[in-house]
Design a protein around this motif. Structure first.
Motif, mmCIF file in Angstrom:
data_model
loop_
_atom_site.group_PDB
_atom_site.id
_atom_site.type_symbol
_atom_site.label_atom_id
_atom_site.label_comp_id
_atom_site.label_asym_id
_atom_site.label_seq_id
_atom_site.Cartn_x
_atom_site.Cartn_y
_atom_site.Cartn_z
ATOM 1 N N ARG A 25 -6.158 2.101 -8.620
ATOM 2 C CA ARG A 25 -6.860 1.521 -9.761
ATOM 3 C C ARG A 25 -8.115 2.324 -10.082
ATOM 4 N NH1 ARG A 25 -7.681 -4.122 -8.639
ATOM 5 N NH2 ARG A 25 -5.681 -4.469 -9.659
ATOM 6 N N MET A 52 1.356 -0.089 -9.570
ATOM 7 C CA MET A 52 0.079 0.484 -9.974
ATOM 8 C C MET A 52 0.189 2.003 -10.104
ATOM 9 S SD MET A 52 -3.003 -0.294 -10.806
ATOM 10 C CE MET A 52 -3.439 -1.902 -10.228
ATOM 11 N N THR A 70 1.939 2.833 -13.243
ATOM 12 C CA THR A 70 1.017 2.721 -14.370
ATOM 13 C C THR A 70 0.183 3.990 -14.507
ATOM 14 O OG1 THR A 70 0.854 0.361 -13.958
ATOM 15 C CG2 THR A 70 -0.827 1.331 -15.363
ATOM 16 N N SER A 106 0.680 -3.510 -18.862
ATOM 17 C CA SER A 106 -0.452 -3.478 -17.938
ATOM 18 C C SER A 106 -1.686 -4.160 -18.518
ATOM 19 C CB SER A 106 -0.797 -2.034 -17.603
ATOM 20 O OG SER A 106 -2.012 -1.983 -16.923
ATOM 21 N N GLU A 161 -4.781 -3.458 -17.039
ATOM 22 C CA GLU A 161 -5.937 -2.721 -16.531
ATOM 23 C C GLU A 161 -6.861 -2.289 -17.662
ATOM 24 O OE1 GLU A 161 -6.631 -2.419 -13.476
ATOM 25 O OE2 GLU A 161 -4.758 -3.202 -12.687
#
Lengths: 538, 377
Positions: free
Chosen positions: A147, A176, A179, A206, A208
């Motif tokens: 992340r 993740m 992504t 997503s 994020e």
């Protein structure tokens, strides 16, 4: 009393799923390995080789070192080549020994030299940090690492990620990583349009922040198809974000509702059974909160368990105070609700002043047990604070226990009888005086428990109870008197209504609107949501 | 039969106190005013301007207590929000006094009060228009509380909200207004309220003569309202009101529209409270949202309870006594006052349900009964 103990045990069983937050193992002060000394002597051009050796040698024990270095805060003391970290900026600079964190106030600017860092080295450092973190044992740490990298992807990192992606076992981490790869693929102009489009397609799932930023950049892409796709993906993401924001608001509303429920349920019982308003009800809440404070003072080393002591203690303190008030004042004012209101108001003044005299008028800080702090992260845009979650569960448990008590126990039977038809109950041999005292003790005791819950959310002060009393009355009026189900529905309705009005109107107007609504509601249903039916209802 | 009648008339006054009360009130007022204006400062009988202002404040409180007694003692409506009507009247007066400052404020803006300039407002909000006219402001001081009481009363009494419910509603009402007036955007000076007044109708507010005049006006109005209320409550309307208090359902069955009686009495009471507020502000020199706080409203009730409710005279006596005690007490033991007030609430409701006037009535009637017995034997 047994009920409360059972409650505590139940809650205790729920404890372990506290915040899943693993601290990264900080390396203790290392005896400086030769490699670390090497670091302070090497020329910038030879650094990459040293970095590689360091990575091989220390792994994640050297993480803080790499991070400090990357941030450009790594220095070494000229005299003995100790590595130190620069903390603060401007005039407030202090130096801490690397790894041990020991502060060295004796070191001044003149005695240290910076370990240099350039762009090439920064990129290498990033990869090293990423590699170390991405190969951590803990999937949470791995996920967090990916992340963190979303905003600063480059060719090197993507290479690392691609190799790790194949071997990754944890589904969350894999997603993740996917992504991250898609984000890079989508913004990489050397890719074909179809590859980029499918990458954008993948990203639209997503939540994020960095993905949203990346997509926003892409909406200005020279390729119109890409820009349009990014736009579309953003719209769908934003819709989902709004949905989660709604859930967040709902949770806050429920949380407020649970506090209202705890605060008002005792009032609903006493008002239902005896038809009197206890103006000192808010002070019972306050007493419960102060009991929590005192319990924590008495067991400063066991804050985590203090709550389990505070709940029964608060119940007892407030409950006994309730019985005392009932026996001394309220039973002498039988059948005169307005006089009771005035007398209990006097008691509330006395109790408030008493607390001011004993504990000082200032607010007191009650600490939160570690298992109650932190929050439950559902996804990047939605996290639920644990203490509110616990209080919500707790309020529902207390409610259930009360319902059971009133439905299944002999006291409950008597209480219901007296609240339906006092004279008839008396004629049947129910000791109404005893029932009154017990009811009052129970209602006050629950207010005390509400105080324990409130002490975890706000500061504890002499006016704590006052701020909840009017709201509690509103709940009781809205829900109908002496009716637990109505109280439950009313508390949550008012809590949610308040939180949903707040963003548009502001807190004050929201409170006023709710008030006006209740006044109008009483026009339609003077007896609340669920009025008592039958001839006994007045 | 006579016993029954005695029992029913206990704690209720006929008009026998009216004339003596008015005479005593006005003579004390005139004497105090004269002692302030005519005697030299070093004279033993001189009354300081501070005392005059304090007395004026007490009389405003007495008027407010009268308002609460009218609906609580005579109609059984326990209002825990009468401070709201008092404060609204006070704000109307405060707005007028604010406009009288003109360009002598800190920011020297001829049109806008200081706090508006501070908030960077460009023009006067609509509800401040006309407040520079004394007659209009005074009209508002009675109309706004009256209107609020009408709307609230009409909603509440029509749906037969009574007893404890109604009391809590009135408390919630004043609480909501407290929250509202605390906000800067409301345009009433936020939590600082309105203050730094200079003049009223061109007279300097700090001058002794102005202070004494305000005190005189308060006393005269209190006497007037007292006599008027006495007349209203001893008329047929008053009789119905008492019937509503003692047995509302029965009164309704006989054919009276009880809610109408209640609404109009409530409005009348709110107007009196508004007048009291308007008289209070120039004498105290400040009005802020604190006046709306629920505890202020509930304190009024204790004044009435101490003096004796349902007697009018008792409300006035109670207000004067309790406030004098408060002034003395807070000077000697500031922390002790709330204990005393709390104890007063408990003890008066338990042991003095009819207040001091009721106690006096009981004592004299016992003495009278004894005398009667001796005479007959």
């Amino acid at each position: 009393m047994n009920v409360i103990l059972t409650l505590c045990l139940l809650l205790g069983a729920l404890m372990p799923f506290s915040s899943a937050y693993a601290a990264t193992g900080e390396a203790s002060a290392q005896s400086a390995s030769p490699m670390l000394v090497e670091l302070t002597k090497t020329k910038l051009s030879k650094m990459p080789a040293v970095l590689e050796k360091l990575e091989a040698e220390g792994g994640d024990a050297y993480l803080p070192l790499f991070r400090t270095w990357l941030a450009g805060n790594l220095y070494y003391v000229k005299s003995d080549r100790t590595l130190v970290e620069k903390v603060g900026s401007g005039k407030q600079v202090t130096y801490q020994v690397m790894f041990s964190g020991e502060s060295r106030p004796d070191i001044t600017k003149k005695q240290v030299k910076k370990v240099k860092v350039n762009n090439k080295l920064r990129s290498l450092l990033r990869s090293v940090i990423a590699r170390i973190q991405l190969t951590s044992e803990n999937p949470k740490v791995r996920e967090g690492a990916v992340r963190e990298l979303l905003a600063k992807l480059d060719k090197n990192l993507i290479g690392i990620l691609e190799t790790l992606y194949v071997e990754e076992e944890s589904r969350d981490v894999k997603a993740m990583m996917g992504t991250a790869l898609s984000l890079f693929a989508a913004s990489d102009k050397s890719n074909s349009q179809s590859v980029r489009l499918s990458a954008i397609e993948d990203l639209s799932e997503s939540l994020e922040n960095d993905v949203r930023n990346g997509l926003t950049k892409l909406t200005n892409d020279s390729n119109e198809a890409i820009a349009a796709a990014a736009e579309k993906a953003l719209v769908s993401i934003n819709q989902r974000v709004e949905r989660y924001a709604l859930v967040d608001q709902l949770f806050f509303g429920l949380s407020l509702g649970s506090v209202l429920l705890l605060a008002s349920i005792g009032l609903a019982i006493t008002f239902g059974v005896m038809g009197v308003i206890n103006m000192a009800h808010g002070e019972m809440i306050m007493l419960g909160a102060y009991t929590t404070y005192v319990v924590q003072l008495m067991m400063p080393n066991h804050i985590d368990y203090s709550i389990w002591v505070a709940i029964p203690a608060a119940f007892l303190v407030s409950g006994l105070m309730g019985v005392l008030i009932e026996r001394l004042v309220i039973c002498r004012l039988h059948g005169r609700p307005l006089e009771t209101l005035l007398a209990t108001f006097g008691i509330s003044l006395i109790l408030q002043q008493l607390v001011r005299t004993i504990f000082s008028p200032l607010n007191r800080q009650v600490s939160t047990p570690s298992w109650m702090s932190g929050s439950l992260e559902i996804n990047p845009v939605l996290s639920l604070t644990l203490n509110r979650l616990y209080i919500l569960a707790f309020a529902l448990l207390v409610f259930m226990a009360l319902v059971l008590l009133l439905k299944k126990s002999s006291l409950g039977l008597n209480v219901r009888a007296v609240s339906q038809n006092r004279n008839m109950a008396k004629a049947m041999g129910v000791k109404t005086e005893w029932v009154d005292a017990m009811t009052f003790g129970l209602g006050s005791g629950i207010a005390g428990i509400a105080g324990v819950a409130l002490s975890q959310l706000t500061n504890v002060g002499p006016n704590l109870g006052q701020s909840y009393i009017i709201d509690s009355f509103m709940v009781v009026v809205f829900g109908g008197v002496g009716n637990l189900m109505g109280t439950l529905v009313a508390a949550f309705t008012l809590g949610i209504a308040n939180k949903f009005l707040e963003p548009t109107t502001g807190a004050v107007l929201a409170a006023i609107l709710v008030l006006v609504f209740i006044i109008l509601f009483i026009q339609k249903r003077p007896k609340g949501l669920f009025p008592q039916k039958g001839r006994a209802a007045e | 039969m006579t016993k029954l009648l005695d029992w029913f008339s206990a704690g209720r006054t006929s008009g026998k106190y009216t004339l003596p009360f008015v005479v005593i009130l006005l003579s004390i007022t005139v004497l105090a005013s004269a002692a302030n204006l005519l005697l030299p400062q070093d004279s033993a009988l001189y009354v300081s301007t501070y005392s005059i202002t304090l007395l004026g404040k007490y009389l405003c409180y007495a008027m407010l207590a009268l308002a609460v007694d009218i609906i609580w003692g005579y109609c059984g409506i326990l209002s825990l929000g009468h401070g709201a009507f008092f404060a609204l009247g006070g704000y109307a007066m405060g707005m007028y006094l604010m406009r009288q400052i003109g360009d002598r404020g800190v920011y020297s803006n001829p049109l806008l009060p200081d706090f508006m300039v501070f908030l960077d407002w460009k023009e006067l909000p609509w509800f401040w228009l006309g407040m520079d006219q004394f007659w209009f402001a005074m009209l508002m001081a009675v109309i706004v509380p009256g209107l609020l009481a009408f709307v609230f009363g009409w909603l509440a009494f029509r749906s037969r909200v009574t007893g404890v419910y109604l009391s809590i509603m009135t408390q919630a009402l004043t609480y909501a207004l407290l929250l509202a007036f605390f906000r800067n955007e409301m345009g009433f000076g936020g939590n600082n309220g309105l203050t730094d007044f200079k003049e009223i109708l061109g007279f300097d507010l700090q001058a002794d003569a102005t202070r004494v005049s305000l005190f005189l006006i308060t006393a005269i109005l209190l006497a007037g309202i007292f006599v008027l209320s006495q007349r209203i409550l001893s008329s047929r309307l008053g009789k119905v009101t008492l019937a509503v208090r003692d047995a509302e359902a029965r009164t309704r069955f006989i054919g009276y529209r009880t809610e109408r009686y209640k609404v109009w009495l409530f409005v009348y009471s709110a107007v009196i409270a508004g007048i009291a507020g308007a008289l209070y502000v120039p004498q105290v020199g400040i009005i802020n949202p604190g006046e709306f706080s629920p505890i202020n409203s509930i304190e009024i009730v204790i004044w009435v309870a101490v003096g004796g409710r349902g007697t009018l005279i008792g409300a006035i006596i109670g207000a004067l006594l309790v406030n004098y005690a408060k002034t003395r007490f807070t000077a000697i033991m500031p922390d002790g006052w709330l204990f005393a007030l709390g104890a007063m609430f408990v003890l008066v409701t338990l042991y003095l349900p009819k207040g001091l006037v009721g106690l006096y009535g009981q004592l004299t009637s016992k003495r009278g009964a004894k005398a009667k017995q001796e005479a007959t034997s």
